[in-house]
Design a protein around this motif. Structure first.
Motif, PDB file in Angstrom:
ATOM      1  N   SER A  70     -33.462 -30.848 -23.812  1.00 37.59           N
ATOM      2  CA  SER A  70     -32.494 -29.764 -23.630  1.00 37.59           C
ATOM      3  C   SER A  70     -31.555 -30.085 -22.473  1.00 37.59           C
ATOM      4  O   SER A  70     -31.911 -30.831 -21.559  1.00 37.59           O
ATOM      5  CB  SER A  70     -33.227 -28.448 -23.302  1.00 37.59           C
ATOM      6  N   GLU A  71     -30.371 -29.484 -22.511  1.00 38.19           N
ATOM      7  CA  GLU A  71     -29.465 -29.518 -21.363  1.00 38.19           C
ATOM      8  C   GLU A  71     -29.249 -28.066 -20.950  1.00 38.19           C
ATOM      9  O   GLU A  71     -28.579 -27.309 -21.651  1.00 38.19           O
ATOM     10  CB  GLU A  71     -28.144 -30.200 -21.722  1.00 38.19           C
ATOM     11  N   ARG A  72     -29.887 -27.659 -19.849  1.00 33.24           N
ATOM     12  CA  ARG A  72     -29.944 -26.243 -19.492  1.00 33.24           C
ATOM     13  C   ARG A  72     -28.579 -25.641 -19.171  1.00 33.24           C
ATOM     14  O   ARG A  72     -28.323 -24.469 -19.480  1.00 33.24           O
ATOM     15  CB  ARG A  72     -30.881 -26.045 -18.299  1.00 33.24           C
ATOM     16  N   ALA A  73     -27.702 -26.420 -18.538  1.00 32.12           N
ATOM     17  CA  ALA A  73     -26.375 -25.877 -18.237  1.00 32.12           C
ATOM     18  C   ALA A  73     -25.613 -25.614 -19.531  1.00 32.12           C
ATOM     19  O   ALA A  73     -24.972 -24.571 -19.694  1.00 32.12           O
ATOM     20  CB  ALA A  73     -25.601 -26.827 -17.334  1.00 32.12           C
ATOM     21  N   PHE A  74     -25.684 -26.562 -20.479  1.00 32.29           N
ATOM     22  CA  PHE A  74     -25.032 -26.355 -21.774  1.00 32.29           C
ATOM     23  C   PHE A  74     -25.673 -25.170 -22.500  1.00 32.29           C
ATOM     24  O   PHE A  74     -25.002 -24.409 -23.203  1.00 32.29           O
ATOM     25  CB  PHE A  74     -25.181 -27.595 -22.656  1.00 32.29           C
TER      26      PHE A  74
END
Length: 282
Positions: free
Chosen positions: A157-161
């Motif tokens: 996952s990419e949390r900011a995205f």
């Protein structure tokens, strides 16, 4: 029964894992490990094969995604009580569902890209449910009859995205390489209790996640039943059932992935994965 796929990306061959852990080529028996196989009587007949009569795959072969042609990659958010707690959120009253693009799927040991502009790339070891029979409006009591088996998933996952770019979880979950699956599809009969499996994940040799599927808020049978009320589940679809505590976001301070690191993860009976992180390619 453990089924796998091996070979170069896009040219994988079906295989069976024998009792000694050797990959045995199945391409003379079936065309691939995909939804059409899982829904057919041939899937059950594979159990009766004498694996010793099948050719061994070349030693050191790349292991590909354990399922070909996945139609839907459905994910469940905040499905472990202890993970929900580490994020500071209340356990959900109903399963939180989102989709992961099938273009994110890679083999269990392939490189994982850190996207351009990434600030908060993260890891999530998860139990994957593989659908074997079409499921629409199924009862919880009959839900497991529609499951072909299970596989290990890293829901990268990419949390900011995911949470800071308009609230759309899918955009933080779907970058190319964010869906390692395998090494095996393990048939349902080999997993006595999917609600008592140990999960773990290391980053650069440091244990980051330790958990057990017994702390899932919504179990495997309920999830298949529940999701089938909203969409038809087809053979070969994958449901990633959520992650235990220890994700990078949950650490204080948070710890996120960068290029040049190694993730290693596993689940009881479902094998292990290992990925190196690299800078995203064009």
């Amino acid at each position: 029964m453990k089924l796998a796929r091996y070979g170069a990306p896009g040219a994988e061959r079906p295989a069976l894992v024998d009792n000694h852990g050797v990959l045995r080529d199945l391409s003379g028996v079936v065309s691939d490990i995909d939804g059409s196989l899982l829904a057919s009587a041939e899937f059950d007949r594979l159990r009766s094969l004498d694996a010793s009569t099948l050719p061994a795959a070349p030693v050191g072969s790349r292991i590909g995604p354990c399922i070909a042609g996945v139609g839907k990659f459905i994910c469940v958010g905040l499905n472990y009580a202890d993970h929900a707690k580490e994020t500071g959120k209340e356990p959900p009253a109903e399963p939180i569902l989102f989709m992961k693009a099938t273009s994110a799927i890679i083999g269990p040991n392939d490189d994982v890209e850190i996207p351009k502009g990434s600030e908060k790339a993260d890891w999530e070891v998860e139990l994957g449910i593989v659908i074997g029979r079409r499921a629409k409006y199924v009862s919880e009591a009959k839900a497991l009859d529609h499951v072909a088996g299970y596989c290990l998933v890293n829901d990268v996952s990419e949390r900011a995205f995911q949470s800071e770019r308009g609230g759309q979880w899918t955009k933080g979950k779907s970058h190319d390489t964010f869906g390692p699956i395998g090494p095996w599809l393990v048939s349902r009969d080999e997993i006595a209790d999917p609600q008592n499996l140990d999960l773990w994940l290391d980053v650069d040799g440091v244990r980051r996640q330790t958990g057990n599927t017994k702390t899932m808020i919504f179990g495997v049978g309920f999830l298949v039943h529940y999701i089938s009320q909203f969409m038809t589940l087809e053979p070969g679809d994958i449901i990633a059932t959520g992650t235990p505590p220890g994700v990078g976001l949950g650490h204080k301070p948070p710890v996120f992935l960068r290029a040049g690191q190694t993730m290693r993860l596993g689940i009881t009976g479902l094998g292990e994965q290992q990925q190196h992180t690299i800078t995203a390619r064009d």
